[in-house]
Design a protein around this motif. Structure first.
Motif, PDB file in Angstrom:
ATOM      1  N   GLN A  15       0.644  -1.313  -0.149  1.00  0.00           N
ATOM      2  CA  GLN A  15       0.057   0.092  -0.074  1.00  0.00           C
ATOM      3  C   GLN A  15       0.759   1.107   0.031  1.00  0.00           C
ATOM      4  O   GLN A  15       0.587   2.133  -0.950  1.00  0.00           O
ATOM      5  CB  GLN A  15      -0.804   0.129   1.216  1.00  0.00           C
ATOM      6  N   ILE A  32      -8.477  -2.602  -4.489  1.00  0.00           N
ATOM      7  CA  ILE A  32      -7.949  -2.927  -3.225  1.00  0.00           C
ATOM      8  C   ILE A  32      -8.722  -3.981  -2.647  1.00  0.00           C
ATOM      9  O   ILE A  32      -9.791  -3.942  -2.036  1.00  0.00           O
ATOM     10  CB  ILE A  32      -7.474  -1.746  -2.221  1.00  0.00           C
ATOM     11  N   ILE A  53      -2.096  -6.542   1.785  1.00  0.00           N
ATOM     12  CA  ILE A  53      -2.766  -6.311   0.374  1.00  0.00           C
ATOM     13  C   ILE A  53      -2.760  -7.588  -0.300  1.00  0.00           C
ATOM     14  O   ILE A  53      -1.664  -8.111  -0.270  1.00  0.00           O
ATOM     15  CB  ILE A  53      -2.129  -5.180  -0.436  1.00  0.00           C
ATOM     16  N   ILE A  56      -3.812  -5.163  -5.261  1.00  0.00           N
ATOM     17  CA  ILE A  56      -3.803  -3.735  -5.560  1.00  0.00           C
ATOM     18  C   ILE A  56      -3.441  -3.337  -7.217  1.00  0.00           C
ATOM     19  O   ILE A  56      -2.659  -3.890  -7.737  1.00  0.00           O
ATOM     20  CB  ILE A  56      -3.101  -2.853  -4.854  1.00  0.00           C
TER      21      ILE A  56
END
Length: 144
Positions: A15, A32, A53, A56
Motif C-alpha cells: 500500500q 484494493i 494487500i 492492488i
C-alpha cells in the motif's frame, strides 16, 4: 496480446509503495483487496496479516495495470532487492520520461542517469526506494 501487466510482491508495504507510485503516475486504484476480505472457514487469516494487500492495481496508460500484493509471512520474505528483472516504462515524451524518472527514483538509487543514449533514445535506470528496478525510456523514433 492486449497488455502485459507487471505484478510485484512486497513484504507488507504494498500500500505504501503504491501510494508512492500513484503520486508519480497519477490515476486511481482499480481495486484494493485485503486478506481479511477473503477470510473464511476455508481460508484462515492471521490477525497480523488481515490488513495486508492481497491485490492492488494501478492503471498505467491505456491498457496496462501495475499490480502488487503483500506476501503472507508464512510464505517467507521476498527479495525486494532482486536484480533479475526490471519494469520498463516507455514514455511518450522527454518531459514525461523526466517526470517519471525523477518521481520514481526519489529516495532510491540511480544506476544510470537519464539522458541521451548511444542508441538514439533518452533513457535512465534506477532502483526505487522499495528495491524495485525500473528503466524509463523515450524513443523519439518510435511511432506506436
Amino acid at each position: 496480446m492486449r497488455a502485459i501487466n507487471p505484478w510485484i510482491n512486497f513484504n507488507g508495504n504494498a500500500q505504501e509503495a503504491f501510494n508512492f507510485y500513484r503520486s508519480v503516475f497519477g490515476g486511481e486504484f482499480t481495486r484494493i483487496i485485503r486478506f481479511k476480505d477473503l477470510a473464511g472457514p476455508e481460508f484462515q487469516v492471521a490477525k497480523s496479516e488481515e490488513n495486508k494487500i492481497m491485490y492492488i492495481g494501478l492503471p498505467l496508460g491505456k491498457n496496462n495495470v501495475l499490480i502488487a500484493n503483500d506476501v503472507p509471512e508464512f510464505m517467507g520474505r521476498v527479495s525486494e532487492n532482486e536484480n533479475r528483472s526490471k519494469i520498463y516504462v516507455s514514455a511518450e515524451s522527454r518531459e514525461e520520461a523526466d517526470k517519471t524518472f525523477n518521481g520514481l527514483s526519489a529516495g532510491g538509487e540511480v544506476e544510470g542517469p537519464i539522458g541521451d543514449s548511444p542508441w538514439g533514445t533518452y533513457a535512465g535506470m534506477f532502483r526505487d526506494k522499495y528495491g524495485i528496478e525500473w528503466i524509463v525510456e523515450f524513443d523519439p523514433g518510435y511511432e506506436g
